[in-house]
Design an enzyme around this catalytic site. Structure first.
Site, PDB file in Angstrom:
ATOM      1  CE1 TYR A 135      -3.528  -2.646   0.707  1.00 43.07           C
ATOM      2  CE2 TYR A 135      -4.651  -0.554   0.940  1.00 43.07           C
ATOM      3  CZ  TYR A 135      -4.696  -1.901   0.745  1.00 43.07           C
ATOM      4  OH  TYR A 135      -5.903  -2.517   0.589  1.00 43.07           O
ATOM      5  CE  LYS A 141       1.506 -18.152  -2.330  1.00 44.50           C
ATOM      6  NZ  LYS A 141       0.607 -19.306  -2.512  1.00 44.50           N
ATOM      7  CG  ASP A 181      -2.596 -20.331  -1.233  1.00 41.71           C
ATOM      8  OD1 ASP A 181      -1.963 -20.024  -0.197  1.00 41.71           O
ATOM      9  OD2 ASP A 181      -2.175 -21.196  -2.028  1.00 41.71           O
ATOM     10  CG  ASP A 234      -8.425  -4.562   1.045  1.00 47.19           C
ATOM     11  OD1 ASP A 234      -9.363  -3.963   1.593  1.00 47.19           O
ATOM     12  OD2 ASP A 234      -8.284  -4.595  -0.196  1.00 47.19           O
ATOM     13  CG  ASP A 241     -14.014  -6.237   1.788  1.00 48.43           C
ATOM     14  OD1 ASP A 241     -13.706  -5.628   2.820  1.00 48.43           O
ATOM     15  OD2 ASP A 241     -14.437  -5.677   0.771  1.00 48.43           O
TER      16      ASP A 241
HETATM   17  C1  LIG Z   1     -10.722   2.260  -0.001  1.00 46.62           C
HETATM   18  C2  LIG Z   1      -9.523   1.337   0.073  1.00 46.62           C
HETATM   19  C3  LIG Z   1      -8.255   2.091  -0.179  1.00 46.62           C
HETATM   20  C4  LIG Z   1      -9.491   0.569   1.400  1.00 46.62           C
HETATM   21  C5  LIG Z   1      -8.300  -0.364   1.493  1.00 46.62           C
HETATM   22  O1  LIG Z   1      -7.946  -1.072   0.531  1.00 46.62           O
HETATM   23  O2  LIG Z   1      -7.715  -0.417   2.572  1.00 46.62           O
HETATM   24  C6  LIG Z   1     -10.749  -0.247   1.716  1.00 46.62           C
HETATM   25  O3  LIG Z   1     -10.900  -1.316   0.835  1.00 46.62           O
HETATM   26  C7  LIG Z   1     -10.646  -0.780   3.129  1.00 46.62           C
HETATM   27  O4  LIG Z   1     -10.513  -1.991   3.323  1.00 46.62           O
HETATM   28  O5  LIG Z   1     -10.686   0.036   4.053  1.00 46.62           O
HETATM   29  C1  LIG Z   2       2.866 -23.811  -4.192  1.00 47.72           C
HETATM   30  C2  LIG Z   2       2.632 -22.347  -4.509  1.00 47.72           C
HETATM   31  C3  LIG Z   2       3.908 -21.682  -4.890  1.00 47.72           C
HETATM   32  C4  LIG Z   2       1.555 -22.180  -5.575  1.00 47.72           C
HETATM   33  C5  LIG Z   2       1.309 -20.732  -5.908  1.00 47.72           C
HETATM   34  O1  LIG Z   2       1.229 -19.869  -5.024  1.00 47.72           O
HETATM   35  O2  LIG Z   2       1.139 -20.444  -7.095  1.00 47.72           O
HETATM   36  C6  LIG Z   2       0.203 -22.823  -5.250  1.00 47.72           C
HETATM   37  O3  LIG Z   2      -0.415 -22.187  -4.168  1.00 47.72           O
HETATM   38  C7  LIG Z   2      -0.686 -22.749  -6.466  1.00 47.72           C
HETATM   39  O4  LIG Z   2      -1.697 -22.034  -6.444  1.00 47.72           O
HETATM   40  O5  LIG Z   2      -0.380 -23.412  -7.468  1.00 47.72           O
END
Ligand SMILES: CC(C)[C@H](C(=O)O)[C@@H](O)C(=O)O
Ligand SMILES: CC(C)[C@H](C(=O)O)[C@@H](O)C(=O)O
Lengths: 352, 352
Positions: A136, A186, A218, A242, A246
């Protein structure tokens, strides 16, 4: 006790107004509210999304109640003039690095979650999102390469001390809850995450009573749908936080119910200085139509009373009134109901 | 027709074996399979997660069938020796930039999704994830600052041509489906995303028949839970695609069902050169116990036949056999059933 009220854009205006009505209904002695423009509204009036006067008002207050910013008409502006810069600017200028985003299912709302009721019923977690670092706030640009091609880039990074201070907030939050902390990163791909993980493990030594786990982002996004009940406190960086917070809102039923606090280290006379905002955006498509659910902002005002003004009973009182209204079927359009913005505000006030 | 078979680590071994048995049961004339080590398995045997011989075998094949890589015992190794580098290395060395991750609910599995059945039933989408750029492949390091503090950093970036080629893949995919494309980014914060969005809008001019939308990644993570039926084709960068596709797997019921293809531009005699893998990981905790669901890998083998070998009927045949087995209640442990790895393989083979 001084609260800076920054409603911002779109539905930010109307949901903030209801939260303010709730605060006023509590008749808190010595409370003063001061309003200022922010976001696209401020850009139009003063040429900047976070005018110096707004920033100074915020800095001088004990707490900030924030609505929402964002306006599609501003998408063409240079980045530093876009509405989002207002909230990013407040977070960084006021060193509000610790974002607390609780997600709990209200009684009777099992049927509103997108998740199956037996899964939704288990949700009771807090996401602790770092707000002052990550991709950010790194350097960023769109540049033209020697061969004429454009390239967009953003620097992602965390320093040890940035990770350490948010880790402490998260471990302390876990201590006040079920003593379980899950750190999301990650680290199998990112060095930023590797440092994050190493530092969180170091800080953990000071909290032997808290059980620490690590999860790749993930997998966390998957587990948050599969079995959100496994989480107590989740700590993560700005970008992953973020996304995950959500996502968690849908497990709870609606983004119209999720409040958040952004806290720093500064103590005021009454508590910790902080900014409070619903996690939803400005929703320009429904702005000004009495369609928005103000509950997330009302609940943010409750968090404000608790964390920044030390008014715990009053915070509990607001939260009980919101729960009561929901239990009585006062549901906004986001929850499949018919209650308008003002009507929901009235319903909460009448239950205080 | 030559397939390089790289089972990798943990359950990668056993799920790949079942997929190979399915391929063999089809008795495809002229098909040859060649096996090689990859991941932690390769590191132990040859000192590197992607030994030159494995890379050369993969490069010389018409397609690659990949299991999974990952092993907690390797977490302490230098990054370039960790198992994950094998899959990242294959994707980048072989320019496999287009990751297709379909997510469809199989008939009768509505009850398995973490989502409410009426929401889950709507899911039928493909995530097109870029695989060769983003913060995955930028410069990265953990460095010590002059004041002695450590800092971890990773460079996120996309160039115009990288975005353009994945956008074309996505628009073409949308043409073959419901002609709707949603591009996911975080253009309100990231310049990488702003360039992404600008280029996707440019490419869209060549596909006037496809309806293009843009969504911020936080909102997309929410919408994917709230109403996944709204999506047809989703195109996004490497990092956001990693998160969203794992998340989508839970909407479908289990990560044990999701196949994926990683395609490049090179055409072989029979189709497009590509790598096929389940989206799940190596799950060391259940490895070697006949507990893993091989369906995602079997479905990956079906994608391999379709995209790389031009054997569309045979691909349909495998997919129908998997659907049939599921409809008949052959459910792995991941789906609350009791069928073991081998048993699921047998069930699919008997339905071919
Ligand atoms: C508006 C945006 C910049 C903000 C962020 O990404 O932090 C919003 O999505 C949040 O989560 O407060
Ligand atoms: C193992 C890892 C590096 C890989 C990635 O992040 O791409 C896996 O999560 C995927 O989605 O294939």
């Amino acid at each position: 006790m001084k609260i800076a009220v920054l409603p911002g854009d779109g539905i930010g205006q109307e949901v903030t107004q209801e939260a303010v009505r709730v605060l006023e209904a509590l008749d808190l002695p010595g409370l003063s509210l001061e309003w200022a423009d922010v976001g696209a509204t401020a850009y139009r009036a003063h040429g900047h999304p976070l005018p110096p006067a707004t920033l100074e008002l915020a800095r001088g207050a004990d707490a900030i109640l924030f609505g929402a910013v964002g306006d599609f008409d501003c998408d063409h502006l240079e980045r530093h003039l876009r509405p989002e810069q207002a909230i990013l600017g407040l977070r960084s200028e006021l060193t509000l690095f610790a974002n607390l985003r609780p997600a709990t299912l209200f009684d009777g709302l099992e049927g509103m979650s997108a998740l199956r009721p037996e899964i939704a019923r288990q949700i009771d977690l807090v996401i602790v999102r770092e707000l002052n670092g990550d991709v950010y706030f790194g350097d960023k640009a769109i540049e033209t390469l020697p061969d004429g091609e454009r390239r967009g880039w953003d620097m992602m990074s965390y320093t040890e001390s940035e990770v350490r201070r948010i880790a402490h907030v998260a471990f302390r939050a876990a201590r006040g809850r079920k003593e379980r902390l899950c750190s999301v990163d990650k680290a199998n791909v990112l060095e930023t995450s590797q440092l994050w993980r190493d530092v969180v493990i170091e800080v953990a030594k000071e909290y032997p009573d808290v059980t620490l786990d690590h999860m790749y982002v993930d997998n966390a996004a998957m587990q948050l749908v599969k079995n959100p009940g496994q989480f107590d406190v989740v700590v993560t960086g700005n970008l992953f936080g973020d996304i995950l917070s959500d996502q968690a809102s849908m497990c709870v039923g609606s983004i119209g119910l999720l409040a958040s606090a952004a806290l720093g280290e500064r103590q005021t006379e009454y508590g910790t200085f902080g900014l409070y905002e619903p996690i939803h955006g400005s929703a320009p498509d429904i702005a000004g139509q009495d369609k928005a659910n103000p509950m997330a902002t009302i609940l943010s005002a409750a968090m404000l009373l608790r964390h920044s003004l030390g008014l715990v009973d009053q915070a509990d009182c607001i939260e009980a009134a919101v729960s009561g209204a929901l239990a009585d079927g006062v549901l906004g359009l986001d929850l499949g109901g018919e209650a308008g913005t003002r009507e929901i505000g009235d319903a909460v006030i009448s239950r205080l």
